[in-house]
Design a protein around this motif. Structure first.
Motif, PDB file in Angstrom:
ATOM      1  N   GLN A 152      -4.227 -12.453   0.790  1.00 53.81           N
ATOM      2  CA  GLN A 152      -3.924 -11.956   2.129  1.00 53.81           C
ATOM      3  C   GLN A 152      -2.594 -11.205   2.152  1.00 53.81           C
ATOM      4  O   GLN A 152      -2.467 -10.153   2.785  1.00 53.81           O
ATOM      5  N   LEU A 153      -1.587 -11.763   1.451  1.00 58.15           N
ATOM      6  CA  LEU A 153      -0.286 -11.088   1.410  1.00 58.15           C
ATOM      7  C   LEU A 153      -0.369  -9.810   0.590  1.00 58.15           C
ATOM      8  O   LEU A 153       0.277  -8.803   0.918  1.00 58.15           O
ATOM      9  N   TYR A 154      -1.120  -9.845  -0.482  1.00 58.67           N
ATOM     10  CA  TYR A 154      -1.307  -8.640  -1.301  1.00 58.67           C
ATOM     11  C   TYR A 154      -2.006  -7.559  -0.487  1.00 58.67           C
ATOM     12  O   TYR A 154      -1.644  -6.373  -0.555  1.00 58.67           O
ATOM     13  N   CYS A 155      -3.003  -7.966   0.297  1.00 59.65           N
ATOM     14  CA  CYS A 155      -3.704  -7.033   1.174  1.00 59.65           C
ATOM     15  C   CYS A 155      -2.745  -6.396   2.172  1.00 59.65           C
ATOM     16  O   CYS A 155      -2.771  -5.177   2.395  1.00 59.65           O
ATOM     17  N   LEU A 156      -1.885  -7.207   2.780  1.00 64.07           N
ATOM     18  CA  LEU A 156      -0.927  -6.692   3.761  1.00 64.07           C
ATOM     19  C   LEU A 156       0.018  -5.683   3.123  1.00 64.07           C
ATOM     20  O   LEU A 156       0.317  -4.632   3.719  1.00 64.07           O
TER      21      LEU A 156
END
Length: 533
Positions: free
Chosen positions: A170-174
């Motif tokens: 999720q953080l990588y996506c953001l």
């Protein structure tokens, strides 16, 4: 006829009949033994009887059905005579057997070992074992369960280490979405701050905060909580330092999500003139540290392979191997005077904290010539978190450490620190920091636990101004003993430890204190499936 006996029993008088004046007077011999003496003799006899019973009752378990000794007879008859139950002593043979350790190889060669207490009791009742056999079987069962518990604990710590060291998708996506916004959306490339507010970046009449982070979501929570709880947000200047790869996403986020009237600056390390000139000691130290660490430590697999260390020691070493301890974002705080040459005082913030009160009173604290304002970590109601002294971090078995420091001296915490940069520039703190880093490299990293706090404890030794614990509550990332109410009433809470609030392994009851500053309806947050729980 009437009979009269005197109270002393010395005279007996007999009257033959009614109205007759004659009487018979009999004198009895004098009494040699008094009633009082007889009473004392009975007490003494009772006491001696009890002593004899206790002495004869102290007898080991002989395993015989019939009594053949005085001791056995005492155990059989004594409780009946004195109307009480005698608790038997634990035979010495049990202690001797339980004190002898059992190896894994010994357990492998044994027959089926009971898995539960119920199985163990049933087996003992069926076999009618004596004390020795009882102790041997008990030792085998407990040793087996201890080994399994240790293995499970270490596996748990290893999984937590992997989870905390990895970047959640999720953080990588953001980060990817924000990088895309930075390249395609002009609004995401706005100068931070705008030209009219640039002079405030070096104006000491403002409240200057420094945040070093490569985590956009974490930085957004620190910034939002800082501004939201400030009584004078128009006087707040937040300097965000990040690395080259995170600069674009970080700038995009704060360009698209204004925190007016606060002033936000986003800079990458390569934007600082000082950092681009010549050799930077912290980079050299990090490179050497990484080489030595990989050569002598063997990573997480070597740590978990140890059969001798206790699980909590394994957990501490795994946590120290976290990438953050070898990150420039964690080491950069030692260079604050060079990074901000025009500022006199700053408050340094970690990216795993949440601010819950106005921090402007920190500027009113008299530093008394000290450099670092910090909360000490050896006094407090939470004995698990607030029990850290120098011996908790430094290796006092090493003569170099033992020579210079007191093991019982109180430690202090990184995470929310007031730094008097004027006083710092007059000291040799940075040189001391690098001197000890070099000494640690020469000693094969044996002077302290891995991490940046131990060398910081040494470098700032004698330069620390202790502040009220209200300003910095620790430990929310490695224990959940702190209640929600206690954490809610602290000025700054710190999720130091593996269970970061943005990870799935966060403690559910404490995570809402962090999540309240995340807008989960925001399109980028929602698009990357970042949820409140």
């Amino acid at each position: 006829m009437q009979l009269h006996i005197s109270p002393s029993l010395r005279h007996v008088t007999v009257l033959p009949g009614k109205g007759v004046r004659e009487f018979i007077n009999v004198k009895v011999g004098s009494r040699r033994v008094s009633y009082r003496m007889l009473f004392y003799m009975l007490l003494l006899f009772t006491f001696l009887l009890r002593v004899i019973f206790v002495m004869t009752a102290v007898d080991g378990i002989d395993g015989e059905k019939k009594c053949s000794t005085i001791g056995c007879l005492g155990k059989k008859l004594g409780p009946k005579i004195l109307h009480r139950r005698l608790e038997p002593a634990v035979p010495e043979v049990i202690y001797q057997i339980l004190d002898t350790p059992v190896s894994e190889d010994e357990l492998r060669g044994k027959s089926k070992i009971p898995q539960t207490l119920e199985d163990f009791v049933a087996e003992m009742k069926e076999s009618r074992s004596d004390a020795k056999a009882f102790a041997l079987r008990l030792r085998e069962m407990v040793s087996l369960l201890e080994q399994r518990t240790r293995t499970a604990k270490i596996q748990e710590y290893l999984y937590r280490h992997v989870a905390s060291s990895s970047i959640p998708k999720q953080l990588y996506c953001l980060t990817l979405k924000l990088a895309n916004e930075h390249s395609t959306n002009a609004a995401a490339r706005l100068q931070l701050p705008s030209a009219e507010f640039v002079p405030a970046l070096v104006d000491n009449s403002y409240f200057h905060f420094v945040l070093a982070s490569d985590n956009v979501l974490a930085a957004s929570v620190v910034a939002a909580s800082l501004v939201h709880n400030s009584l004078h947000p128009e006087r707040v200047v937040l300097h965000i330092i990040t690395d080259k790869k995170t600069y674009s996403p970080m700038q995009a986020w704060f360009s698209l999500h204004h925190l007016s009237p606060a002033i936000i600056e986003v800079k990458a390390l390569h934007h600082f003139d000082w950092f681009a000139k010549g050799k930077v000691p912290v980079l050299e130290a990090m490179e050497k540290d990484q080489r030595v660490r990989s050569q002598f430590r063997g990573g997480s697999s070597a740590i978990t392979a140890s059969n001798s260390e206790k699980p909590y020691v394994v957990a501490a070493k795994l946590q120290a191997l976290s990438p953050k301890y070898n990150s420039m974002m964690n080491h950069i705080r030692i260079h604050l005077p060079e990074l901000f040459p025009s500022l006199n005082k700053v408050v340094f913030l970690d990216d795993d904290i949440v601010i819950q009160t106005d921090l402007s009173p920190l500027w009113d604290i008299d530093m008394n010539g000290k450099v670092n304002g910090a909360v000490q970590t050896c006094k407090g109601e939470d004995k698990f978190v607030m029990s850290k002294r120098l011996k908790s971090y430094l290796n006092f078995s090493h003569p170099l450490i033992r020579k210079h420091f007191d093991p019982n001296e109180c430690a202090w915490a990184y995470g929310m620190n007031i730094f008097d940069l004027e006083a710092w520039r007059k000291s040799n703190i940075s040189l001391t920091y690098y001197h000890w880093l070099e000494e640690n490299l020469k000693s094969d990293l044996s002077l302290w636990q891995l991490g940046t706090l131990p060398p910081g404890l040494i470098a700032f030794h004698g330069h620390v101004r202790i502040i009220d614990p209200f300003w910095h509550m620790l430990g929310l990332g490695y224990q959940e003993n702190t209640s929600f109410a206690e954490a809610e009433n602290a000025g700054v809470i710190h999720f130091n430890g593996r269970a970061k609030p943005w990870l799935d392994i966060a403690f559910p009851k404490l995570r809402p204190l962090w999540a309240k500053y995340v807008d989960f309806s925001e399109k980028l947050i929602k698009g990357c499936h970042i949820r409140a729980s």
